[in-house]
Design a protein around this motif. Structure first.
Motif, mmCIF file in Angstrom:
data_model
loop_
_atom_site.group_PDB
_atom_site.id
_atom_site.type_symbol
_atom_site.label_atom_id
_atom_site.label_comp_id
_atom_site.label_asym_id
_atom_site.label_seq_id
_atom_site.Cartn_x
_atom_site.Cartn_y
_atom_site.Cartn_z
ATOM 1 N N PRO A 123 53.473 39.393 55.495
ATOM 2 C CA PRO A 123 54.250 38.801 56.572
ATOM 3 C C PRO A 123 54.018 39.528 57.880
ATOM 4 N N ALA A 124 54.195 38.821 58.964
ATOM 5 C CA ALA A 124 53.989 39.414 60.281
ATOM 6 C C ALA A 124 54.923 40.588 60.482
ATOM 7 N N ALA A 125 54.363 41.675 60.966
ATOM 8 C CA ALA A 125 55.155 42.882 61.187
ATOM 9 C C ALA A 125 55.666 42.909 62.615
ATOM 10 N N ALA A 126 56.588 43.822 62.821
ATOM 11 C CA ALA A 126 57.088 44.010 64.182
ATOM 12 C C ALA A 126 55.957 44.534 65.049
ATOM 13 N N ALA A 127 56.171 44.517 66.350
ATOM 14 C CA ALA A 127 55.155 44.970 67.287
ATOM 15 C C ALA A 127 54.679 46.365 66.907
ATOM 16 N N GLN A 128 53.374 46.518 66.810
ATOM 17 C CA GLN A 128 52.803 47.784 66.394
ATOM 18 C C GLN A 128 51.774 48.238 67.410
ATOM 19 N N ALA A 129 51.450 49.521 67.341
ATOM 20 C CA ALA A 129 50.418 50.042 68.212
ATOM 21 C C ALA A 129 49.079 49.422 67.842
ATOM 22 N N LEU A 130 48.184 49.367 68.814
ATOM 23 C CA LEU A 130 46.865 48.817 68.551
ATOM 24 C C LEU A 130 46.154 49.658 67.494
ATOM 25 N N PRO A 131 45.383 49.017 66.616
ATOM 26 C CA PRO A 131 44.601 49.801 65.663
ATOM 27 C C PRO A 131 43.621 50.699 66.410
ATOM 28 N N SER A 132 43.344 51.849 65.853
ATOM 29 C CA SER A 132 42.460 52.807 66.510
ATOM 30 C C SER A 132 41.005 52.422 66.338
ATOM 31 N N GLN A 185 40.148 48.530 48.542
ATOM 32 C CA GLN A 185 40.040 47.881 49.844
ATOM 33 C C GLN A 185 39.057 48.659 50.712
ATOM 34 N N THR A 186 38.202 47.926 51.422
ATOM 35 C CA THR A 186 37.227 48.602 52.275
ATOM 36 C C THR A 186 37.910 49.293 53.450
ATOM 37 N N ARG A 187 38.901 48.641 54.044
ATOM 38 C CA ARG A 187 39.578 49.196 55.222
ATOM 39 C C ARG A 187 41.086 48.956 55.113
ATOM 40 N N PRO A 188 41.762 49.762 54.300
ATOM 41 C CA PRO A 188 43.194 49.539 54.075
ATOM 42 C C PRO A 188 44.051 49.736 55.319
ATOM 43 N N SER A 189 43.541 50.415 56.332
ATOM 44 C CA SER A 189 44.349 50.644 57.536
ATOM 45 C C SER A 189 44.389 49.426 58.445
ATOM 46 N N ILE A 190 43.504 48.463 58.215
ATOM 47 C CA ILE A 190 43.504 47.246 59.028
ATOM 48 C C ILE A 190 44.643 46.333 58.575
ATOM 49 N N LYS A 191 45.454 45.898 59.535
ATOM 50 C CA LYS A 191 46.579 45.002 59.254
ATOM 51 C C LYS A 191 46.190 43.583 59.671
ATOM 52 N N PRO A 192 46.060 42.665 58.717
ATOM 53 C CA PRO A 192 45.618 41.313 59.036
ATOM 54 C C PRO A 192 46.449 40.636 60.116
ATOM 55 N N GLU A 193 47.768 40.940 60.155
ATOM 56 C CA GLU A 193 48.610 40.275 61.157
ATOM 57 C C GLU A 193 48.270 40.707 62.579
ATOM 58 N N GLN A 194 47.499 41.777 62.740
ATOM 59 C CA GLN A 194 47.077 42.214 64.068
ATOM 60 C C GLN A 194 45.707 41.673 64.457
ATOM 61 N N MET A 195 45.009 41.051 63.516
ATOM 62 C CA MET A 195 43.637 40.633 63.768
ATOM 63 C C MET A 195 43.578 39.257 64.435
ATOM 64 N N ALA A 196 42.383 38.935 64.942
ATOM 65 C CA ALA A 196 42.181 37.724 65.730
ATOM 66 C C ALA A 196 41.512 36.627 64.906
ATOM 67 N N GLN A 197 41.768 35.411 65.280
ATOM 68 C CA GLN A 197 41.164 34.265 64.589
ATOM 69 C C GLN A 197 39.720 34.089 65.045
ATOM 70 N N GLN A 198 38.852 33.786 64.081
ATOM 71 C CA GLN A 198 37.463 33.484 64.386
ATOM 72 C C GLN A 198 37.161 32.046 64.003
ATOM 73 N N ASP A 199 36.416 31.357 64.851
ATOM 74 C CA ASP A 199 36.060 29.961 64.592
ATOM 75 C C ASP A 199 34.555 29.766 64.704
ATOM 76 N N ALA A 200 34.018 28.920 63.836
ATOM 77 C CA ALA A 200 32.628 28.492 63.938
ATOM 78 C C ALA A 200 32.592 27.225 64.786
ATOM 79 N N ILE A 201 31.817 27.264 65.872
ATOM 80 C CA ILE A 201 31.750 26.099 66.770
ATOM 81 C C ILE A 201 30.272 25.777 67.046
ATOM 82 N N ARG A 202 30.035 24.664 67.669
ATOM 83 C CA ARG A 202 28.694 24.311 68.150
ATOM 84 C C ARG A 202 28.846 23.733 69.553
ATOM 85 N N TYR A 203 27.960 24.165 70.429
ATOM 86 C CA TYR A 203 27.951 23.618 71.781
ATOM 87 C C TYR A 203 26.549 23.132 72.112
#
Length: 676
Positions: free
Chosen positions: A29-38, A396-414
């Motif tokens: 679940p989304a966490a409260a506001a947290q510091a940016l990952p290092s 886990q490869t990177r347990p310190s990474i919090k998914p709720e802080q990460m950005a969405q990635q999209d595959a597009i074509r232009y």
């Protein structure tokens, strides 16, 4: 070097059961506001990696970080959840590894605490039982005896012996390994194949065709296909399993292919030979090949809409179960109904991730390996028990990474200006999406596929700092069809560059990017494209970041007396003239598309970084460009990592570099720039 095999240790990792409704890292679940990952969260070495399930499915082997930072090899008994550290070194990290059989593992080493320029040892080759017993060194790590001219007699294989990327039969103590023919520093010949006993070290060489560069084992784990390359021509040879004799099936141009060209893929349990070929189509697909006539089947076995086939076939208990492939992301097509049902069960438990299921090769247990990931979730490893229908989280490869802080990635074509559709990846900062500062991240190669949907440390780091990230698969990139690939031939600095600029215009038109705050960045060819982007499109790009980038095509093709390049003579003679440009016939074009010769036109802020031990794009490239631009541009930052090669192997240097990038971007297109 000291090897330590520990028989009695505390648990190194926890096998944590996940109930059907359990919350995984991807669904937290989304966490409260947290510091940016290092920066370290993104650019440190993974804490857990390379998990492989044993042939029976009872054991799991993986690499784990030890307290001193070295990676060691550990084995989990999945019946008891007990863990043993079976091999580690005080002066090296465990590198690649694979199961020889259910009792034994083969592995080599690397050194993640040294840059390329400081490394004085090869990978070596070792074997050990899953309980840490019967440890044996099989190949040397040092090449000192060759450099000094001394002749040291040893029953060890030479340091230029390497593991194969194929698992073999996994039913005895024997494996096949490669030995590159070593003619002296920087001079490599063909690749031998050796049958090696991992208990005794005894080995025998397989008779091979001249100029062999690659091998394929058949359904019994025996050598059946050899690929050769010489004077710009490649050939595929078939071995008669009874006589050991070879005959050529087909030959074609190494770098440009041809109508008969194909890539060996695998032999099925029934002896069917599967290959990847275009066969007159734009997109490469999987075909069967008749070994008598060397003819492809009329219809492909597997074809992917919009993508060349990339992947492998999945076998278990002498049966073809499915195929692993990559389109925008990785996926699996199961032919087996039981595996289809199991995939559905796992996907229901892990609904927010791609879940890649790998069954054991000789399954005797209900266990399968599961690797799960998404655009916001770095890869995690689990084991699924098909009888109890439970998942165990293994690592886990990177347990310190919090998914709720990460950005969405999209595959597009232009659409490019000439109508060509350009695939791209767009990563948008969490909670934002309009009029953003943007970094255009250009992949290297250039004749490779740049990326796929999933968690990316570079893109996610930039997005975490508020930047939209555009990663174009410009023409010349592979994986998107023959037309897309060939459209990039001889287009360095020209249409390949236009594709990147057209992607920026697309992002501006969509309202994603602030047209006044866009930076271009990349490594190797991406560094070249960064410099040419600043030359060709000064109105689009406000700054640039180039690391280990080519600065002159003619210099890349012809070299310089002051350094040794690892680009092969065959690539220089037969590949570069056709794909990049002929140094003689296309001399004027190469001058016009040389960042070195156009340096006076670059006036935007620029960050340059090179490796002092780089043999792919030697430091000379960077030094010449730095000196050429100095009279015209006072906004150039320069850094050399003396011990590094073609990219940053050491976490400390990755962190230092991206710290510099963060400050550079902040000043020129980030928060500081916006205040001006």
């Amino acid at each position: 070097m000291k090897h330590l095999a520990m028989r009695h240790i505390a648990a190194l990792m926890l096998a944590l059961p996940l109930a059907a409704n359990a919350t995984t890292p991807a669904t937290a679940p989304a966490a409260a506001a947290q510091a940016l990952p290092s920066l370290a969260d993104f650019f440190n070495n993974p804490e857990f990696s390379g998990a492989k399930i044993s042939p029976s499915g009872r054991y799991l082997a993986a690499k784990l970080a030890a307290p001193n930072g070295r990676e060691r090899l550990a084995v989990v008994d999945l019946n008891t959840n007990s863990v043993k550290s079976v091999a580690y070194f005080t002066d090296a990290d465990v590198g690649s590894f694979r199961w020889v059989n259910d009792e034994r593992l083969l592995f080599d080493t690397t050194d993640k605490q040294l840059g390329e320029g400081d490394r004085r040892f090869g990978a070596g080759l070792y074997a050990v039982n899953r309980d840490g017993e019967k440890f044996r060194q099989l190949a040397n790590r040092t090449w000192q005896n060759f450099e000094t001219g001394t002749h040291i007699k040893s029953n060890l294989l030479p340091w230029y012996t390497y593991m194969m990327g194929q698992r073999g039969a996994q039913d005895s103590e024997y494996v096949y390994v490669n030995r590159s023919v070593y003619n002296g520093p920087g001079d490599w010949g063909a690749t031998d194949l050796l049958r090696l006993n991992t208990l005794t070290g005894h080995h025998t060489a397989i008779q091979r065709p001249p100029d062999t560069t690659g091998w394929l084992l058949d359904e019994k784990g025996e050598p059946r296909i050899a690929t050769t390359a010489s004077k710009g021509k490649s050939a595929i040879h078939l071995r008669d399993p009874k006589t050991g004799e070879w005959r050529m099936l087909v030959d074609f141009a190494t770098y440009t292919g041809g109508k008969n060209a194909f890539m060996p893929l695998a032999f099925g349990p029934d002896g069917v030979f599967y290959v990847v070929a275009h066969a007159g189509r734009d997109k490469a697909a999987v075909f069967k090949l008749d070994l008598e006539t060397a003819k492809l089947s009329d219809k492909p076995v597997v074809e992917l809409a919009g993508y060349d086939f990339t992947g492998h076939l999945i076998f278990s208990n002498s049966k073809l179960l499915g195929v692993r492939y990559t389109t925008d992301a990785q996926g699996t097509m199961w032919f087996d109904d039981t595996m289809k049902a199991m995939q559905a069960e796992i996907d229901a438990k892990l609904p927010n991730t791609i879940n890649l299921v790998t069954p054991p090769s000789h399954a005797e247990t209900p266990n399968v390996l599961v690797e799960s990931y998404s655009d916001v979730q770095p890869r995690i490893t689990l084991v699924y028990n098909r009888e109890t229908k439970t998942l165990n989280l293994v690592g886990q490869t990177r347990p310190s990474i919090k998914p709720e802080q990460m950005a969405q990635q999209d595959a597009i074509r232009y659409k490019a200006r000439d109508g060509l559709q350009i695939p791209a990846w767009v990563t948008t900062p969490k909670g934002e999406g309009k009029n953003l500062p943007m970094v255009v991240l250009v992949h290297g190669g250039p004749y490779v596929r740049g990326g796929e949907w999933g968690w990316s440390p570079q893109a996610q780091f930039l997005a975490s700092r508020g930047y939209a990230v555009l990663e174009p698969e410009y023409r010349g990139s592979t994986g998107f069809g023959d037309h897309h690939f060939k459209a990039g031939w001889k287009q360095w600095g020209l249409k390949m560059q236009d594709d990147i600029a057209d992607g920026v215009k697309w992002a501006v038109d969509k309202g994603l990017a602030d047209p006044k705050r866009i930076c271009i960045a990349g490594a190797s060819y991406g560094g070249y494209a960064t410099l040419m982007g600043l030359v060709n499109n000064p109105d689009l790009f406000k700054c640039g970041v180039n690391w280990v980038g080519v600065t002159d095509i003619s210099l890349m093709a012809n070299g310089h007396w002051s350094y040794v390049s690892d680009l092969s003579d065959m690539w220089k003679e037969y590949g570069i003239p056709v794909l990049v440009g002929d140094p003689v016939k296309d001399a004027e074009q190469l001058k016009a598309t040389s960042p070195l010769l156009q340096a006076a036109r670059i006036t935007q802020p620029l960050l340059l970084a090179y490796g002092g031990a780089d043999k792919r794009v030697p430091l000379y490239h960077g030094n010449k460009f730095r000196d050429a631009i100095a009279p015209y541009n006072k906004q150039v930052e320069w850094i050399v990592y003396e011990e590094e090669g073609h990219g940053w192997a050491l976490p400390k240097n990755r962190i230092d570099f991206w710290t510099r990038v963060e400050k550079f971007l902040g000043k020129h297109i980030g928060a500081e720039a916006k205040k001006e």
